[in-house]
Scaffold this motif. Structure first.
Motif, PDB file in Angstrom:
ATOM      1  N   ASP A  96       2.217  14.249  -7.918  1.00 40.88           N
ATOM      2  CA  ASP A  96       2.119  13.615  -9.240  1.00 40.88           C
ATOM      3  C   ASP A  96       3.456  13.068  -9.723  1.00 40.88           C
ATOM      4  N   SER A  97       4.540  13.676  -9.266  1.00 40.22           N
ATOM      5  CA  SER A  97       5.866  13.248  -9.721  1.00 40.22           C
ATOM      6  C   SER A  97       6.287  11.921  -9.101  1.00 40.22           C
ATOM      7  N   VAL A  98       5.734  11.598  -7.930  1.00 36.57           N
ATOM      8  CA  VAL A  98       6.137  10.354  -7.265  1.00 36.57           C
ATOM      9  C   VAL A  98       5.111   9.232  -7.433  1.00 36.57           C
ATOM     10  N   ALA A  99       3.875   9.585  -7.813  1.00 36.52           N
ATOM     11  CA  ALA A  99       2.803   8.584  -7.878  1.00 36.52           C
ATOM     12  C   ALA A  99       3.143   7.410  -8.799  1.00 36.52           C
ATOM     13  N   GLY A 100       3.656   7.724  -9.985  1.00 35.91           N
ATOM     14  CA  GLY A 100       3.976   6.672 -10.942  1.00 35.91           C
ATOM     15  C   GLY A 100       5.002   5.702 -10.393  1.00 35.91           C
ATOM     16  N   TYR A 101       6.041   6.238  -9.772  1.00 37.03           N
ATOM     17  CA  TYR A 101       7.078   5.378  -9.204  1.00 37.03           C
ATOM     18  C   TYR A 101       6.511   4.527  -8.070  1.00 37.03           C
ATOM     19  N   LEU A 102       5.664   5.124  -7.227  1.00 42.71           N
ATOM     20  CA  LEU A 102       5.081   4.393  -6.104  1.00 42.71           C
ATOM     21  C   LEU A 102       4.234   3.216  -6.575  1.00 42.71           C
ATOM     22  N   TYR A 103       3.497   3.434  -7.660  1.00 43.84           N
ATOM     23  CA  TYR A 103       2.675   2.350  -8.216  1.00 43.84           C
ATOM     24  C   TYR A 103       3.568   1.245  -8.794  1.00 43.84           C
ATOM     25  N   GLN A 104       4.533   1.655  -9.605  1.00 44.54           N
ATOM     26  CA  GLN A 104       5.366   0.670 -10.285  1.00 44.54           C
ATOM     27  C   GLN A 104       6.275  -0.104  -9.327  1.00 44.54           C
ATOM     28  N   SER A 105       6.613   0.516  -8.209  1.00 42.69           N
ATOM     29  CA  SER A 105       7.512  -0.136  -7.248  1.00 42.69           C
ATOM     30  C   SER A 105       6.764  -0.975  -6.214  1.00 42.69           C
ATOM     31  N   TYR A 107       4.618   0.075  -3.831  1.00 40.27           N
ATOM     32  CA  TYR A 107       4.260   0.694  -2.554  1.00 40.27           C
ATOM     33  C   TYR A 107       2.739   0.785  -2.390  1.00 40.27           C
ATOM     34  N   ILE A 108       2.056   1.304  -3.408  1.00 45.64           N
ATOM     35  CA  ILE A 108       0.602   1.523  -3.300  1.00 45.64           C
ATOM     36  C   ILE A 108      -0.130   0.198  -3.140  1.00 45.64           C
ATOM     37  N   ASP A 109       0.250  -0.793  -3.923  1.00 42.47           N
ATOM     38  CA  ASP A 109      -0.384  -2.115  -3.801  1.00 42.47           C
ATOM     39  C   ASP A 109      -0.195  -2.684  -2.394  1.00 42.47           C
ATOM     40  N   THR A 110       0.973  -2.458  -1.848  1.00 44.65           N
ATOM     41  CA  THR A 110       1.264  -2.957  -0.499  1.00 44.65           C
ATOM     42  C   THR A 110       0.388  -2.252   0.531  1.00 44.65           C
ATOM     43  N   TYR A 111       0.271  -0.926   0.425  1.00 42.54           N
ATOM     44  CA  TYR A 111      -0.554  -0.174   1.371  1.00 42.54           C
ATOM     45  C   TYR A 111      -2.011  -0.625   1.291  1.00 42.54           C
ATOM     46  N   ILE A 112      -2.529  -0.730   0.065  1.00 41.83           N
ATOM     47  CA  ILE A 112      -3.936  -1.116  -0.112  1.00 41.83           C
ATOM     48  C   ILE A 112      -4.179  -2.530   0.402  1.00 41.83           C
ATOM     49  N   PHE A 125      -1.207   2.143   9.676  1.00 40.64           N
ATOM     50  CA  PHE A 125      -0.015   2.648   8.991  1.00 40.64           C
ATOM     51  C   PHE A 125      -0.249   2.743   7.484  1.00 40.64           C
ATOM     52  N   ALA A 126      -0.949   1.751   6.930  1.00 41.48           N
ATOM     53  CA  ALA A 126      -1.234   1.765   5.491  1.00 41.48           C
ATOM     54  C   ALA A 126      -2.108   2.960   5.129  1.00 41.48           C
ATOM     55  N   ALA A 127      -3.141   3.201   5.918  1.00 40.07           N
ATOM     56  CA  ALA A 127      -4.027   4.348   5.666  1.00 40.07           C
ATOM     57  C   ALA A 127      -3.255   5.663   5.791  1.00 40.07           C
ATOM     58  N   GLU A 128      -2.384   5.724   6.791  1.00 41.60           N
ATOM     59  CA  GLU A 128      -1.592   6.937   6.996  1.00 41.60           C
ATOM     60  C   GLU A 128      -0.704   7.232   5.783  1.00 41.60           C
ATOM     61  N   LYS A 129      -0.043   6.194   5.261  1.00 43.76           N
ATOM     62  CA  LYS A 129       0.856   6.401   4.120  1.00 43.76           C
ATOM     63  C   LYS A 129       0.074   6.857   2.881  1.00 43.76           C
ATOM     64  N   LEU A 130      -1.097   6.256   2.644  1.00 40.94           N
ATOM     65  CA  LEU A 130      -1.906   6.650   1.487  1.00 40.94           C
ATOM     66  C   LEU A 130      -2.336   8.106   1.604  1.00 40.94           C
ATOM     67  N   ARG A 132      -0.707  10.501   3.423  1.00 40.50           N
ATOM     68  CA  ARG A 132       0.468  11.377   3.348  1.00 40.50           C
ATOM     69  C   ARG A 132       0.969  11.524   1.915  1.00 40.50           C
ATOM     70  N   PHE A 133       0.803  10.454   1.111  1.00 38.41           N
ATOM     71  CA  PHE A 133       1.185  10.544  -0.295  1.00 38.41           C
ATOM     72  C   PHE A 133       0.056  11.112  -1.162  1.00 38.41           C
ATOM     73  N   ARG A 134      -1.118  11.294  -0.542  1.00 35.39           N
ATOM     74  CA  ARG A 134      -2.296  11.851  -1.237  1.00 35.39           C
ATOM     75  C   ARG A 134      -2.636  11.047  -2.504  1.00 35.39           C
ATOM     76  N   ILE A 135      -2.780   9.755  -2.337  1.00 45.11           N
ATOM     77  CA  ILE A 135      -3.093   8.858  -3.456  1.00 45.11           C
ATOM     78  C   ILE A 135      -4.600   8.882  -3.691  1.00 45.11           C
ATOM     79  N   SER A 136      -5.036   9.666  -4.656  1.00 41.99           N
ATOM     80  CA  SER A 136      -6.467   9.869  -4.888  1.00 41.99           C
ATOM     81  C   SER A 136      -7.190   8.576  -5.264  1.00 41.99           C
ATOM     82  N   ASN A 137      -6.521   7.685  -5.990  1.00 44.42           N
ATOM     83  CA  ASN A 137      -7.158   6.432  -6.401  1.00 44.42           C
ATOM     84  C   ASN A 137      -7.425   5.494  -5.227  1.00 44.42           C
TER      85      ASN A 137
END
Length: 213
Positions: A96-105, A107-112, A125-130, A132-137
């Motif tokens: 939860d502490s890194v999710a906000g930064y990942l979205y704003q930077s 990273y998540i949009d790039t993986y998706i 690789f994109a699926a793996e990163k999502l 490993r970061f446990r991005i529930s959304n």
């Protein structure tokens, strides 16, 4: 005009081959230089962010503006990605502490976005990163690639869904059991069972009907 003779043709051939060799060597040297510069920047970025950024995020402190202005796929971008993945997996910092930064930077949009790439390795690789970061959304996006043409991508997507453990992804995983049993090339059954087991109790109602399949 003077007619070409054999000697002229030999000279032209040697000159052409020499020019091609020189061009090839220049290209190899340039690539090596670029690679060396890339890894130098990567090491510098690792040393710069490996202590400060996790500390900032875990304590809820303001993230420096420069961390949001980093160009995607640059050495600095990859360095921060590596640092945060390591911190999350070693439980040094909550997801939860890194999710906000990942979205704003971005990273998540790039993986998706890369989940829909024409390159199977990029999708994997994109699926793996999502995962490993446990991005529930991202579970709904991962569900879409459970029937990806590539077995490798399907396998990584199952692992990622198991890591995220989102409730909406349980039923799609269960539905893959029969195809995985019937066709071992479709999906490694062991990987699928491991992902389903992570749901524990909630998986039982879905598994019961399969006992009579």
């Amino acid at each position: 005009m003077y007619p070409f003779n054999t000697e002229h043709l030999v000279i032209i051939s040697i000159t052409s081959v020499t020019a091609l060799v020189v061009i090839f060597l220049m290209a190899v040297t340039l690539r090596r230089v670029k690679k060396t510069r890339y890894y130098r920047r990567l090491d510098l970025a690792r040393r710069k962010y490996e202590i400060t950024l996790p500390h900032i995020l875990v304590n809820g402190l303001p993230v420096p503006d420069e961390c949001y202005r980093i160009r995607r796929f640059s050495p600095e971008w990859h360095a921060i990605e590596e640092i945060l993945l390591s911190a999350v997996e070693n439980k040094l910092i909550p997801v939860d502490s890194v999710a906000g930064y990942l979205y704003q930077s971005g990273y998540i949009d790039t993986y998706i976005k890369n989940l829909g790439s024409g390159n199977k390795f990029r999708r994997a690789f994109a699926a793996e990163k999502l995962g490993r970061f446990r991005i529930s959304n991202a579970s709904s996006d991962l569900i879409k690639i459970l029937n990806d043409p590539s077995r490798e991508v399907r396998t990584v997507a199952v692992r990622a869904i198991g890591a995220i453990n989102a409730p909406d992804a349980l039923k799609p995983l269960i539905e893959l059991l029969v195809p995985a049993v019937q066709d071992p090339e479709f999906l490694p059954l062991r990987v699928l069972k491991t992902a389903i087991k992570k749901y524990k109790g909630p998986a039982i109602p879905y598994l019961s009907p399969l006992l009579y399949h």
